[in-house]
Design an enzyme around this catalytic site. Structure first.
Site, PDB file in Angstrom:
ATOM      1  N   GLN A   1       0.810  -1.208   0.000  1.00 20.58           N
ATOM      2  CA  GLN A   1       0.000   0.000   0.000  1.00 20.58           C
ATOM      3  C   GLN A   1       0.845   1.261   0.000  1.00 20.58           C
ATOM      4  O   GLN A   1       0.680   2.081  -0.900  1.00 20.58           O
ATOM      5  CB  GLN A   1      -0.918   0.039   1.213  1.00 20.58           C
ATOM      6  CG  GLN A   1      -1.896  -1.071   1.250  1.00 20.58           C
ATOM      7  CD  GLN A   1      -3.217  -0.604   1.704  1.00 20.58           C
ATOM      8  OE1 GLN A   1      -4.070  -0.394   0.876  1.00 20.58           O
ATOM      9  NE2 GLN A   1      -3.411  -0.441   2.983  1.00 20.58           N
TER      10      GLN A   1
ATOM     11  N   ASP B   1       8.593 -12.007  -7.191  1.00 20.02           N
ATOM     12  CA  ASP B   1       8.185 -10.619  -6.971  1.00 20.02           C
ATOM     13  C   ASP B   1       8.696  -9.741  -8.123  1.00 20.02           C
ATOM     14  O   ASP B   1       8.758 -10.196  -9.268  1.00 20.02           O
ATOM     15  CB  ASP B   1       8.753 -10.147  -5.621  1.00 20.02           C
ATOM     16  CG  ASP B   1       7.877  -9.123  -4.928  1.00 20.02           C
ATOM     17  OD1 ASP B   1       7.819  -7.982  -5.425  1.00 20.02           O
ATOM     18  OD2 ASP B   1       7.275  -9.449  -3.897  1.00 20.02           O
TER      19      ASP B   1
ATOM     20  N   ASP C   1      22.945  -5.058   2.231  1.00 25.80           N
ATOM     21  CA  ASP C   1      22.316  -5.632   3.421  1.00 25.80           C
ATOM     22  C   ASP C   1      21.560  -6.924   3.109  1.00 25.80           C
ATOM     23  O   ASP C   1      20.805  -7.421   3.952  1.00 25.80           O
ATOM     24  CB  ASP C   1      21.352  -4.609   4.030  1.00 25.80           C
ATOM     25  CG  ASP C   1      21.217  -4.747   5.545  1.00 25.80           C
ATOM     26  OD1 ASP C   1      21.943  -5.564   6.129  1.00 25.80           O
ATOM     27  OD2 ASP C   1      20.366  -4.040   6.130  1.00 25.80           O
TER      28      ASP C   1
ATOM     29  N   HIS D   1       9.626  -3.113  -4.413  1.00 20.70           N
ATOM     30  CA  HIS D   1       8.773  -4.017  -3.641  1.00 20.70           C
ATOM     31  C   HIS D   1       9.482  -5.322  -3.294  1.00 20.70           C
ATOM     32  O   HIS D   1       9.491  -5.755  -2.132  1.00 20.70           O
ATOM     33  CB  HIS D   1       7.497  -4.292  -4.443  1.00 20.70           C
ATOM     34  CG  HIS D   1       6.464  -5.088  -3.729  1.00 20.70           C
ATOM     35  ND1 HIS D   1       6.408  -6.473  -3.785  1.00 20.70           N
ATOM     36  CD2 HIS D   1       5.416  -4.710  -2.957  1.00 20.70           C
ATOM     37  CE1 HIS D   1       5.378  -6.902  -3.081  1.00 20.70           C
ATOM     38  NE2 HIS D   1       4.753  -5.846  -2.575  1.00 20.70           N
TER      39      HIS D   1
ATOM     40  N   LEU E   1      20.700  -8.879   6.435  1.00 23.18           N
ATOM     41  CA  LEU E   1      21.867  -9.322   7.201  1.00 23.18           C
ATOM     42  C   LEU E   1      21.886  -8.755   8.619  1.00 23.18           C
ATOM     43  O   LEU E   1      21.499  -7.600   8.848  1.00 23.18           O
ATOM     44  CB  LEU E   1      23.150  -8.909   6.482  1.00 23.18           C
ATOM     45  CG  LEU E   1      23.373  -9.505   5.085  1.00 23.18           C
ATOM     46  CD1 LEU E   1      24.587  -8.858   4.429  1.00 23.18           C
ATOM     47  CD2 LEU E   1      23.562 -11.016   5.175  1.00 23.18           C
TER      48      LEU E   1
ATOM     49  N   ASN F   1      24.215  -7.442  10.384  1.00 20.70           N
ATOM     50  CA  ASN F   1      25.577  -6.924  10.233  1.00 20.70           C
ATOM     51  C   ASN F   1      25.795  -5.581  10.918  1.00 20.70           C
ATOM     52  O   ASN F   1      26.773  -4.891  10.655  1.00 20.70           O
ATOM     53  CB  ASN F   1      25.924  -6.793   8.746  1.00 20.70           C
ATOM     54  CG  ASN F   1      24.925  -5.932   7.986  1.00 20.70           C
ATOM     55  OD1 ASN F   1      23.971  -5.402   8.566  1.00 20.70           O
ATOM     56  ND2 ASN F   1      25.128  -5.792   6.682  1.00 20.70           N
TER      57      ASN F   1
ATOM     58  N   VAL G   1      18.904  -2.742   8.467  1.00 27.15           N
ATOM     59  CA  VAL G   1      17.876  -3.495   9.185  1.00 27.15           C
ATOM     60  C   VAL G   1      18.315  -4.949   9.307  1.00 27.15           C
ATOM     61  O   VAL G   1      19.302  -5.367   8.704  1.00 27.15           O
ATOM     62  CB  VAL G   1      16.513  -3.423   8.452  1.00 27.15           C
ATOM     63  CG1 VAL G   1      15.999  -1.998   8.417  1.00 27.15           C
ATOM     64  CG2 VAL G   1      16.633  -3.986   7.032  1.00 27.15           C
TER      65      VAL G   1
ATOM     66  N   ASN H   1      -5.028  -6.834  -0.010  1.00 30.33           N
ATOM     67  CA  ASN H   1      -5.269  -5.541   0.642  1.00 30.33           C
ATOM     68  C   ASN H   1      -6.618  -4.915   0.306  1.00 30.33           C
ATOM     69  O   ASN H   1      -6.755  -3.697   0.319  1.00 30.33           O
ATOM     70  CB  ASN H   1      -4.179  -4.546   0.216  1.00 30.33           C
ATOM     71  CG  ASN H   1      -2.793  -5.032   0.535  1.00 30.33           C
ATOM     72  OD1 ASN H   1      -2.594  -5.748   1.499  1.00 30.33           O
ATOM     73  ND2 ASN H   1      -1.832  -4.651  -0.295  1.00 30.33           N
TER      74      ASN H   1
ATOM     75  N   ALA I   1      -3.980 -16.412  -2.579  1.00 24.31           N
ATOM     76  CA  ALA I   1      -4.376 -16.433  -1.168  1.00 24.31           C
ATOM     77  C   ALA I   1      -5.417 -17.506  -0.866  1.00 24.31           C
ATOM     78  O   ALA I   1      -5.437 -18.066   0.231  1.00 24.31           O
ATOM     79  CB  ALA I   1      -4.909 -15.053  -0.764  1.00 24.31           C
TER      80      ALA I   1
ATOM     81  N   SER J   1       1.618  -7.624   1.754  1.00 22.14           N
ATOM     82  CA  SER J   1       2.917  -7.943   1.151  1.00 22.14           C
ATOM     83  C   SER J   1       4.024  -7.895   2.182  1.00 22.14           C
ATOM     84  O   SER J   1       5.031  -8.591   2.047  1.00 22.14           O
ATOM     85  CB  SER J   1       3.265  -6.943   0.041  1.00 22.14           C
ATOM     86  OG  SER J   1       2.691  -7.304  -1.174  1.00 22.14           O
TER      87      SER J   1
END
Length: 405
Positions: free
Chosen positions: A102, A136, A145, A168, A179, A181, A185, A268, A279, A348
């Protein structure tokens, strides 16, 4: 870990009366996209080539692993003719799917990934030995990362590369396995090997035939790939495996039978997930989204990137009996294309939390079947969130928790 929709209703030529009452000449039919599913003993390549020559079709993807068949552009008349071939199980019009994002790592905290002995989140970059396919928009192949397995990249969409032109897929990837590291994140299963399987274009959309190409590729590598995430969806409904009504479902049925655990977004649309595929499929793990703004249960946290109610089902999330699990999906911070980071929302974003959880489980239970993985995730889940406030179906799904994985 590295181990060495039945026959569609087809319309015919349209003729129209002219102003003088005379019948106009038939208009040439425009070509449309179709998916042709063949019998299991058919040779996809040779049948596709033969039928294309006879019907004037333009072949797209050839499917050989998740199912036998191909995609093609052709007229409705040609599609009807091909559907009558004894080697053909069914022909269906191609469909369109879009990325379920979204606008999105509190989610890592809320799922207790930092408590998982397998995730070992301690800043030491100890990578979880597991392989996850991200079906995706692709993945940023050089994001510092992410542990992207570029040798496993596949592009079933536009362009020649599986590199992410949308963002996305890279965001989904970070939630699964960014990671550990000390920068950026950290993901649910830090350092998991991420296979970029691009089936959506830079605008975040793609055809069902492209998605089946991705599933076919994952199935060909089922001995290496443990988990596949599909944060995407389109209109459709469930059917039984082997009913020969839905090519994408048949492909997933066979891929799951080959041992791959599929985790998918519920969607969504604030709608019953039964109206959306993948789904609605029973063989996958369908994930709805929780609004959580501080990574803690109890509610009351102030909204951040969007107006929602903390600790309740996200106001956009699909729901219903087909939903197997809930995970954080609102205002999730993760990796992005171009080596960056971004905050977005959607089921997602919920799905890759659960895919990361499935990856943690498979890392320590390598022989677990997809159904056993689903059961393990549900059994370990909690109901420690506000309910029934905001839950439109009255079903309290288990909230993802991986503390014991």
């Amino acid at each position: 870990m590295r181990k060495t929709l039945g026959v569609a209703m087809l319309t015919g030529i349209v003729v129209a009366a002219s102003a003088t009452g005379a019948t106009a000449a038939p208009r040439a039919e425009a070509d449309s996209g179709y998916i042709v599913v063949l019998r299991a003993d058919a040779n996809s390549s040779s049948v596709a080539a033969e039928q294309a020559r006879a019907s004037g079709a333009t072949v797209g993807h050839i499917y050989e692993h998740a199912l036998r068949g191909y995609s093609a552009r052709m007229s409705a008349t040609a599609a009807a003719r091909i559907a009558r071939d004894s080697r053909v199980l069914f022909v269906q019009p191609d469909g369109l799917a879009t990325a379920d994002a979204q606008t999105t790592p509190t989610g890592i905290n809320r799922a207790d990934a930092e408590l998982s002995p397998t995730a070992r989140i301690n800043g030491a970059d100890e990578r979880v030995n597991v392989d996850v396919a991200v079906i995706d928009t692709g993945i940023d192949l050089t994001h510092p990362d992410l542990n992207v397995y570029t040798a496993g990249a596949k592009n079933c969409s536009t362009g020649a590369s599986a590199n992410d032109g949308n963002g996305h897929g890279s965001h989904v990837s970070g939630t699964i396995g960014a990671l550990d590291n000390g920068v950026g994140v950290v993901g649910m299963a830090p350092g998991a090997r991420l296979w970029p399987v691009r089936v959506l274009n830079n605008a975040g959309s793609g055809t069902f035939s492209d998605i089946i190409c991705g599933i076919d590729y994952v199935t060909a590598h089922a001995s290496e790939i443990e988990v596949a995430n599909m944060s995407l969806g389109g209109s459709g409904s469930d059917s039984a495996c082997g009913s020969n009504k839905d090519a994408m479902h048949e492909a997933i049925c066979r891929s799951v039978a080959a041992g791959v655990t599929y985790v998918v977004a519920a969607g969504n649309e604030t709608d019953n997930a039964a109206n959306h595929v993948p789904a609605a499929y029973d063989e996958v793990i369908t994930v709805s989204a929780l609004a959580d703004f501080n990574g803690q249960p109890g509610g009351g946290a102030a909204a951040t990137c969007r107006s929602d109610v903390d600790d309740t089902i996200a106001d956009f999330s699909n729901f219903g009996a087909d939903v197997d699990l809930m995970a954080p999906g609102v205002c999730i911070y993760s990796t992005w294309k171009g080596g960056g980071y971004n905050t977005i929302s959607g089921t997602s974003m919920a799905s890759p939390h659960a895919a990361g959880g499935a990856a943690l489980y498979k890392a320590t239970h390598p022989t677990a079947t997809p159904s056993a993985v689903k059961s393990a995730l549900q059994s370990a889940g909690t109901t420690n969130y506000s309910w029934p406030a905001g839950d439109p179906d009255g079903i309290q799904e288990k909230l993802l928790n991986v503390a014991t994985f």
